[in-house]
Design a protein around this motif. Structure first.
Motif, PDB file in Angstrom:
ATOM      1  N   PHE A   1       0.419  -1.369   0.222  1.00  0.00           N
ATOM      2  CA  PHE A   1      -0.123  -0.203  -0.278  1.00  0.00           C
ATOM      3  C   PHE A   1       0.719   1.020  -0.144  1.00  0.00           C
ATOM      4  N   ASP A   2       2.155   1.348  -0.941  1.00  0.00           N
ATOM      5  CA  ASP A   2       2.549   2.190  -0.843  1.00  0.00           C
ATOM      6  C   ASP A   2       2.355   3.642  -1.900  1.00  0.00           C
ATOM      7  N   GLY A   3       1.381   3.359  -1.847  1.00  0.00           N
ATOM      8  CA  GLY A   3       1.483   4.501  -4.046  1.00  0.00           C
ATOM      9  C   GLY A   3       0.328   5.564  -3.659  1.00  0.00           C
ATOM     10  N   ALA A   4       0.084   5.468  -1.945  1.00  0.00           N
ATOM     11  CA  ALA A   4      -0.328   6.920  -1.285  1.00  0.00           C
ATOM     12  C   ALA A   4       0.212   7.669  -0.278  1.00  0.00           C
ATOM     13  N   HIS A   5      -0.013   8.291   0.448  1.00  0.00           N
ATOM     14  CA  HIS A   5      -0.001   9.090   1.625  1.00  0.00           C
ATOM     15  C   HIS A   5      -0.195   8.176   2.672  1.00  0.00           C
ATOM     16  N   ARG A   6       0.633   8.091   3.629  1.00  0.00           N
ATOM     17  CA  ARG A   6       0.229   7.357   4.877  1.00  0.00           C
ATOM     18  C   ARG A   6       1.409   7.608   5.967  1.00  0.00           C
TER      19      ARG A   6
ATOM     20  N   ARG B   1       4.697  10.971  11.530  1.00  0.00           N
ATOM     21  CA  ARG B   1       4.758  10.945  10.438  1.00  0.00           C
ATOM     22  C   ARG B   1       4.089  10.830   8.732  1.00  0.00           C
ATOM     23  N   LEU B   2       3.724  12.374   8.105  1.00  0.00           N
ATOM     24  CA  LEU B   2       3.258  12.331   6.821  1.00  0.00           C
ATOM     25  C   LEU B   2       4.525  11.400   6.283  1.00  0.00           C
ATOM     26  N   VAL B   3       3.895  10.147   5.134  1.00  0.00           N
ATOM     27  CA  VAL B   3       5.239   9.509   4.358  1.00  0.00           C
ATOM     28  C   VAL B   3       4.724  10.115   2.720  1.00  0.00           C
ATOM     29  N   GLU B   4       5.607  11.123   1.984  1.00  0.00           N
ATOM     30  CA  GLU B   4       4.857  11.066   0.414  1.00  0.00           C
ATOM     31  C   GLU B   4       4.787   8.883   0.209  1.00  0.00           C
TER      32      GLU B   4
ATOM     33  N   ALA C   1      -3.654   5.055   7.082  1.00  0.00           N
ATOM     34  CA  ALA C   1      -4.358   4.894   5.874  1.00  0.00           C
ATOM     35  C   ALA C   1      -4.508   6.743   6.467  1.00  0.00           C
ATOM     36  N   VAL C   2      -3.957   7.933   5.682  1.00  0.00           N
ATOM     37  CA  VAL C   2      -4.420   9.372   5.568  1.00  0.00           C
ATOM     38  C   VAL C   2      -5.828   9.586   5.924  1.00  0.00           C
ATOM     39  N   GLU C   3      -6.317   9.584   4.746  1.00  0.00           N
ATOM     40  CA  GLU C   3      -8.125   9.344   4.761  1.00  0.00           C
ATOM     41  C   GLU C   3      -8.481   9.201   5.866  1.00  0.00           C
ATOM     42  N   TYR C   4      -8.776   8.331   6.308  1.00  0.00           N
ATOM     43  CA  TYR C   4      -8.923   7.147   7.490  1.00  0.00           C
ATOM     44  C   TYR C   4      -8.765   7.522   8.398  1.00  0.00           C
ATOM     45  N   GLY C   5      -7.417   7.397   8.324  1.00  0.00           N
ATOM     46  CA  GLY C   5      -6.446   7.457   9.911  1.00  0.00           C
ATOM     47  C   GLY C   5      -6.714   5.437  10.423  1.00  0.00           C
TER      48      GLY C   5
END
Length: 157
Positions: free
Chosen positions: A97-102, A117-120, A144-148
């Motif tokens: 799942f490395d194709g999105a911000h994490r 840390r927010l990761v690109e 996940a960034v969107e929902y945590g």
């Protein structure tokens, strides 16, 4: 190069979650018509037609119970997708799942959050290396960034 060990939800825990999840609910399997759900049992996206379920999972609570510590206020539970039946588990090269911000959250041996840390997209390995450069870090959670939502746990190798 340091190896970072990615951990999906283990088979024994999955068996429990498929019966009664960490919120005390029974699993409700569905057929995933579209595919694309991030499965925490095998660390890949679901395929159209697969039987999956959305269950509540408390990763820190379960880790803390095994480590003999109290997660305190950091205990949380949230939704995760899993296969409705037993699967073969993860078979991935590199961080899933490395194709999105994490978000990468660092935790100490007593289960306390040491930071996040927010990761690109594509930078998870570098984030793991940075996290484990701190000797106080016992493990990290990738979310996940969107929902945590919890995606998986990582330990140093």
């Amino acid at each position: 190069m340091t190896t970072h060990l990615v951990h999906a939800i283990g088979p024994a825990v999955l068996k429990e979650l498929r019966s009664t999840d960490d919120a005390g609910r029974r699993m409700v399997p569905v057929t995933d018509d579209e595919g694309g759900a991030p499965l925490r049992c095998c660390l890949r996206r679901s395929r159209p037609g697969e039987r999956i379920a959305l269950v509540s999972y408390a990763p820190l609570r379960r880790w803390a119970a095994g480590a003999g510590v109290d997660p305190g206020a950091y205990d949380e539970q949230g939704p995760v997708f899993v296969h409705a039946e037993e699967c073969d588990g993860p078979a991935c090269d590199g961080p899933p799942f490395d194709g999105a911000h994490r978000v990468v959250r660092r935790y100490s041996a007593d289960g306390r959050i040491l930071g996040g840390r927010l990761v690109e997209p594509g930078d998870l390995e570098a984030a793991f290396a940075q996290a484990f450069a701190d000797p106080a870090v016992e493990f990290v959670q990738v979310r996940a960034v969107e929902y945590g939502c919890f995606l998986y746990e990582v330990r140093g190798g």
